[in-house]
Scaffold this motif. Structure first.
Motif, PDB file in Angstrom:
ATOM      1  N   TYR A 135     -68.800  18.112 -68.964  1.00 30.78           N
ATOM      2  CA  TYR A 135     -69.791  17.037 -69.041  1.00 30.78           C
ATOM      3  C   TYR A 135     -69.163  15.641 -69.032  1.00 30.78           C
ATOM      4  O   TYR A 135     -69.858  14.644 -69.230  1.00 30.78           O
ATOM      5  CB  TYR A 135     -70.625  17.152 -70.323  1.00 30.78           C
ATOM      6  N   SER A 136     -67.865  15.554 -68.823  1.00 33.10           N
ATOM      7  CA  SER A 136     -67.165  14.284 -69.018  1.00 33.10           C
ATOM      8  C   SER A 136     -67.669  13.166 -68.116  1.00 33.10           C
ATOM      9  O   SER A 136     -67.613  11.993 -68.487  1.00 33.10           O
ATOM     10  CB  SER A 136     -65.663  14.467 -68.822  1.00 33.10           C
ATOM     11  N   LYS A 137     -68.171  13.495 -66.943  1.00 29.23           N
ATOM     12  CA  LYS A 137     -68.620  12.452 -66.007  1.00 29.23           C
ATOM     13  C   LYS A 137     -70.102  12.124 -66.162  1.00 29.23           C
ATOM     14  O   LYS A 137     -70.619  11.251 -65.467  1.00 29.23           O
ATOM     15  CB  LYS A 137     -68.313  12.874 -64.570  1.00 29.23           C
ATOM     16  N   ARG A 138     -70.766  12.802 -67.063  1.00 30.11           N
ATOM     17  CA  ARG A 138     -72.179  12.486 -67.285  1.00 30.11           C
ATOM     18  C   ARG A 138     -72.308  11.142 -68.000  1.00 30.11           C
ATOM     19  O   ARG A 138     -71.506  10.824 -68.885  1.00 30.11           O
ATOM     20  CB  ARG A 138     -72.840  13.552 -68.163  1.00 30.11           C
ATOM     21  N   PRO A 139     -73.324  10.355 -67.652  1.00 32.56           N
ATOM     22  CA  PRO A 139     -73.561   9.124 -68.418  1.00 32.56           C
ATOM     23  C   PRO A 139     -74.038   9.466 -69.820  1.00 32.56           C
ATOM     24  O   PRO A 139     -74.851  10.366 -70.015  1.00 32.56           O
ATOM     25  CB  PRO A 139     -74.646   8.405 -67.610  1.00 32.56           C
ATOM     26  N   GLY A 140     -73.528   8.751 -70.808  1.00 35.19           N
ATOM     27  CA  GLY A 140     -73.899   9.015 -72.196  1.00 35.19           C
ATOM     28  C   GLY A 140     -74.944   8.032 -72.682  1.00 35.19           C
ATOM     29  O   GLY A 140     -74.956   6.869 -72.292  1.00 35.19           O
ATOM     30  N   PHE A 141     -75.827   8.499 -73.542  1.00 39.15           N
ATOM     31  CA  PHE A 141     -76.871   7.649 -74.112  1.00 39.15           C
ATOM     32  C   PHE A 141     -77.200   8.192 -75.489  1.00 39.15           C
ATOM     33  O   PHE A 141     -77.200   9.407 -75.704  1.00 39.15           O
ATOM     34  CB  PHE A 141     -78.117   7.652 -73.213  1.00 39.15           C
ATOM     35  N   ASP A 142     -77.467   7.298 -76.429  1.00 40.99           N
ATOM     36  CA  ASP A 142     -77.667   7.688 -77.814  1.00 40.99           C
ATOM     37  C   ASP A 142     -78.673   8.821 -77.978  1.00 40.99           C
ATOM     38  O   ASP A 142     -78.383   9.828 -78.631  1.00 40.99           O
ATOM     39  CB  ASP A 142     -78.118   6.466 -78.625  1.00 40.99           C
ATOM     40  N   GLN A 143     -79.853   8.684 -77.412  1.00 46.88           N
ATOM     41  CA  GLN A 143     -80.883   9.687 -77.647  1.00 46.88           C
ATOM     42  C   GLN A 143     -80.509  11.036 -77.041  1.00 46.88           C
ATOM     43  O   GLN A 143     -80.867  12.082 -77.581  1.00 46.88           O
ATOM     44  CB  GLN A 143     -82.235   9.214 -77.097  1.00 46.88           C
ATOM     45  N   ILE A 144     -79.774  11.016 -75.916  1.00 42.25           N
ATOM     46  CA  ILE A 144     -79.308  12.272 -75.332  1.00 42.25           C
ATOM     47  C   ILE A 144     -78.383  12.984 -76.311  1.00 42.25           C
ATOM     48  O   ILE A 144     -78.467  14.196 -76.521  1.00 42.25           O
ATOM     49  CB  ILE A 144     -78.580  12.010 -74.001  1.00 42.25           C
TER      50      ILE A 144
END
Length: 394
Positions: A135-144
């Motif tokens: 998952y390293s290239k996935r964009p991160g977001f707090d709610q996710i």
């Protein structure tokens, strides 16, 4: 130009801040608030995204995250800009970034590159899911991260679906853990003389914050469920209706349970076999809570806060945000602090040091406000600075 430090505790350290949005700036704010020489590096105005996440520069979100820092502009995509950054890194103690994991390598500012320039550099990275892995290239977001880290599955009322926390808890905790990692690495550097790479992610932070809920699964194969305002294991602990509003009450353990029942003038609860033990109170939670509320609705929240605290029962009102800052204890703690040169107040640090306290020393910087000052401090000549400005590298 002399820049006011928020404290002397970390004044010997210089930090290059490449972070944006919230998790990274939270980490760096911890260092800035304790006096580190923080240099916030941003793209020149004409290269910056016009709709930066986190709101406008003079809005509450940005102002809250970037006090006690200086700012310079630098185009890291320009080879000349990269050379400038390398000169800064050679003298710095810490670099903090929260780009996507692949971005720093493309820019040539990854840890391996910086370590060659400065073996003592402490390099800290925050990502959504980790620097490597599926998952390293996935964009991160707090709610996710709140969802994938399990928090949303245990938050909210049973049967009403998952609920996010009311603050960006994954962002904030990842930032705090990053700051803790930086300080740990700096302490270790005093022994080894070498820096190292700190890595954390929103997902790791969120899972760590599950704490005993995670342990319930890992040790006992118990999957925690939503419990609403009720504490999952200490009963009765939760939110109860009073005559005029609501109150939080925590009756952990048999002694406090006895004091509580007597304080609300409900001795019958102590003799009822359905409520005799923690296990039985848990099993009959709903009927017990209903019985408790028949007594609590006879008085106001303020009245019960006085009565229960006098009896040694943990309790408290449930404030709206404005009520928080109007509370006499909050005022006494002085956690809301004035920002110099503004009419703004912000939340200060939640812990104190007796000799080197933290303070609001400087307002958040304007874009590139201290570019020339910073470059001069790092040994750039007036001619070099003028050339960089002319070529729009800074």
């Amino acid at each position: 130009m002399t820049f006011p430090r928020a404290s002397q505790a970390l004044a010997r350290f210089t930090v290059l801040d490449l972070t944006r949005i919230r998790s990274g700036p939270t980490a760096v704010r911890q260092l800035a608030d304790w006096g580190a020489n923080v240099i916030k590096i941003e793209a020149p105005t004409d290269l910056a995204d016009s709709e930066q996440p986190g709101g406008p520069r003079h809005g509450p979100d940005f102002q809250n995250l970037h006090r006690n820092k200086r700012a310079m502009t630098l185009n890291l995509k320009d080879p000349k800009g990269l050379e400038v950054f390398k000169r800064l890194a050679a003298k710095a103690d810490v670099i903090v970034e929260n780009f996507r994991p692949d971005v720093k390598a493309k820019l040539g500012i990854d840890y391996d590159s910086m370590r060659k320039i400065n073996p003592r550099i402490v390099y800290a990275s925050i990502s959504g899911f980790g620097q490597d892995g599926p998952y390293s290239k996935r964009p991160g977001f707090d709610q996710i991260a709140q969802g994938m880290g399990g928090l949303m599955s245990i938050t909210g009322l049973p049967g009403h679906g998952p609920v996010r926390a009311g603050i960006p808890v994954a962002d904030l905790t990842a930032g705090l853990f990053c700051a803790l990692g930086i300080l740990t690495a700096l302490l270790e550097r005093d022994v080894s003389g070498e820096g190292q790479w700190i890595q954390t992610s929103l997902l790791q932070a969120m899972i760590f914050m599950l704490d005993f809920q995670a342990a319930r699964w890992l040790m006992e194969n118990e999957v925690p469920k939503q419990a609403g305002n009720n504490h999952p294991t200490s009963i009765p602990t939760g939110v109860f209706k009073t005559r005029d509003s609501y109150i939080n009450i925590a009756t952990t353990g048999g002694k406090i349970w006895e004091r509580f029942a007597k304080a609300i003038e409900a001795p019958d609860l102590l003799t009822n076999p359905d409520y005799a033990t923690i296990t039985s109170r848990s099993k009959n939670r709903d009927t017990l809570n209903a019985a408790i509320e028949t007594h609590l609705t006879k008085r106001t929240t303020d009245e019960w806060v006085g009565i229960l605290n006098a009896a040694g029962v943990p309790c408290g009102p449930i404030y709206s945000i404005d009520e928080v800052f109007d509370d006499e204890q909050v005022k006494h703690l002085g956690i809301a602090q004035d920002v110099p040169e503004t009419d703004t107040r912000l939340v200060g640090q939640p812990f104190t040091l007796s000799r080197t306290p933290s303070r609001m020393a400087a307002r958040p910087p304007l874009v590139g406000e201290q570019t020339k000052d910073v470059l001069t401090e790092f040994g750039f000549s007036d001619q070099e600075i003028a050339s960089l400005q002319q070529s729009k590298v800074v």
